[in-house]
Structures are given as C-alpha cells and as structure tokens.
Write an enzyme that holds these catalytic residues in place. Structure first.
Site: not given
Ligand code: KIV
Length: 259
Positions: A43-44, A82, A111, A113, A178
C-alpha cells in the site's frame, strides 16, 4: 497450508535468503519475477504513485486494480497483497475483504500490519485457509507524524518481540520487520520459527524487501535503509529533454516513424 510455493518459503528459514520487492504494475512485475521469491503489491503505492501523505487513504479498489496488473507479470514468485487501512477492523470485515482481494486478483497471500491488536483477526483468516504475512515494527498505517525506527525503549522492544511471538503462533507464514534496531531484529529472527523479511531491519532477517521505486532511484525517498542501485529519474529526465528538443526542432517524427 495448501500453497506449495508458500510451504517452500517457510522452509527457507535460516537457509538461502529470501528476495522480495514491491511492484505496482505488470511491466515491473515481469522483471521482478525473474529474481524475486515474493512480489508485494504494497500500500506504499499510495505515497509512491499517488503522492498521498500516508498510506491511510489507499482503497481496496486501488490495491485490486494494481494487483491485477502485477499478477499478469508474474509466473513463479509468490504474490502478496497489502490489505489497506480500515479494511480489516474486525473478523467479518477482514474476511469479506480478504476474499474479495483473493477472488479478483488470484494472489497467493495477504499482508496485514500489526501484532497483538489484530491477532484474533489474523487467526481467523489463517483458520479460513488464507495465507497471511505479518508486519511488525514500524507500521505505516498506524503512524501519525514522521517515520522513526522502533526499538528505542525496552517497553517498545518487549512489545515488538511479543508481537512476533503471537503472529507466528497465529500461523502467519512470514513476518515483515520494518525499521527496527539491529539487535532487536536479530533477537526476533532467532526466536521466530517463520522467516523474517527485513526492511531497515538488519542482515539478521531471513530475507530483505525494499520498495522497488526507491532502489531504482525513481522516488524521492532515500532513508538510510535504502540502497539506490540506479538513478532512473535522471535517465527519464534526459530522455524527456531529448524528446522535447526533437519535437521543437522538428526532428521527431522522422521517416522511420511515419506511415
Ligand atoms: O507497503 C509496502 O510497500 C510495504 C513494504 C515496504 C514492506 O509494506
């Protein structure tokens, strides 16, 4: 766990390091697929692609649309997506959204968090046969202010170690760590039975992940944990400058480019 590729990754604990990178498009995914074990649609993308101030306004549809493109570029790596902020606030919501992501993208895993706070949600998804990757340490979806490394106080260290213990007991197949202090990452990696994937979390992790745009030099983000392997931004800049000169000077299109 049904997925063979994921079972193979779990076996890589303390063995050959696991290579992971992020992708938001088919073009990049095709390149990463040759070299990566895991490709993450992170989600970056909210901050990197959409210029958002945080990852909190990323939507389920944004993730699904990008992931569909990425899936088309992948043939061998594990595709992890994510779950965005506020899409897994309770078991029911998490399961409904997880199923939607998996059904529309055919990804291998999701994934989420967090540790203790969302442990019942993670257990619930794992019990429903959804492969989950954990994420501890710095949690961009929960941060308010500047991102700072974790593990400064003994309280924080204990909490992160506890999170890793709870997550592996809950059945996650790997844990992203992280931005944590090196020794803390080492303790977690040694004590966790599943592979740890570090981002700013030392060489002691079982694998490493970076945001691809950062390592390519395409983003403006260069924290100390990033190693820039190229400066794509400069290459694009030069190419666009040459194109603009060619257009202005009527050197483009040439005979080769016309019908
Ligand atoms: O959102 C993302 O790209 C991430 C990675 C940096 C691990 O969670």
């Amino acid at each position: 766990m049904k997925n063979k590729k994921i079972r193979e990754i779990v076996k890589r604990k303390n063995k050959k390091p696991i290579v992971c990178l992020t992708a938001y498009s088919k073009t990049i995914a095709e390149i990463l697929d040759k070299y990566c074990d895991i490709v993450l649609v992170g989600d970056s993308l909210g901050m990197v692609l959409y210029g958002m101030k945080s990852t909190r306004r990323v939507t389920l549809d944004m993730m699904i649309n990008h992931a569909k493109g990425v899936k088309k570029g992948i043939s061998k790596s594990i595709l992890v997506i994510d779950m965005p902020y506020r899409t897994y606030r309770n078991k029911k919501e998490a399961y409904k959204n997880a199923k939607k992501i998996i059904k529309s993208t055919k990804c291998d895993a999701l994934k989420l968090e967090g540790g203790k706070k969302i442990i019942n949600i993670i257990k619930y998804l794992v019990n429903k046969n959804i492969p989950v990757m954990g994420h501890i340490g710095l949690l961009p979806q929960s941060e308010r202010g500047k991102f700072k490394f974790k593990g400064r106080s003994s309280f924080e260290r204990k909490r992160i170690i506890e999170d890793s213990r709870l997550l592996s007991n809950a059945g996650v197949f790997a844990i992203v760590i992280e931005c944590v202090e090196e020794n803390l990452a080492k303790i977690i990696s040694k004590s966790t039975p599943v592979p740890t994937i570090g981002i700013g979390a030392s060489k002691y992790c079982d694998g490493q992940i970076l945001v691809t745009d950062d390592l390519l030099g395409l983003s403006n983000f260069t924290p100390r944990f990033v190693r820039k392997y190229s400066n794509i931004k400069k290459i694009i800049d030069k190419s666009v400058l040459r194109f603009s000169h060619d257009v202005i000077n009527k050197n483009f299109p040439s005979r080769k480019n016309i019908y």
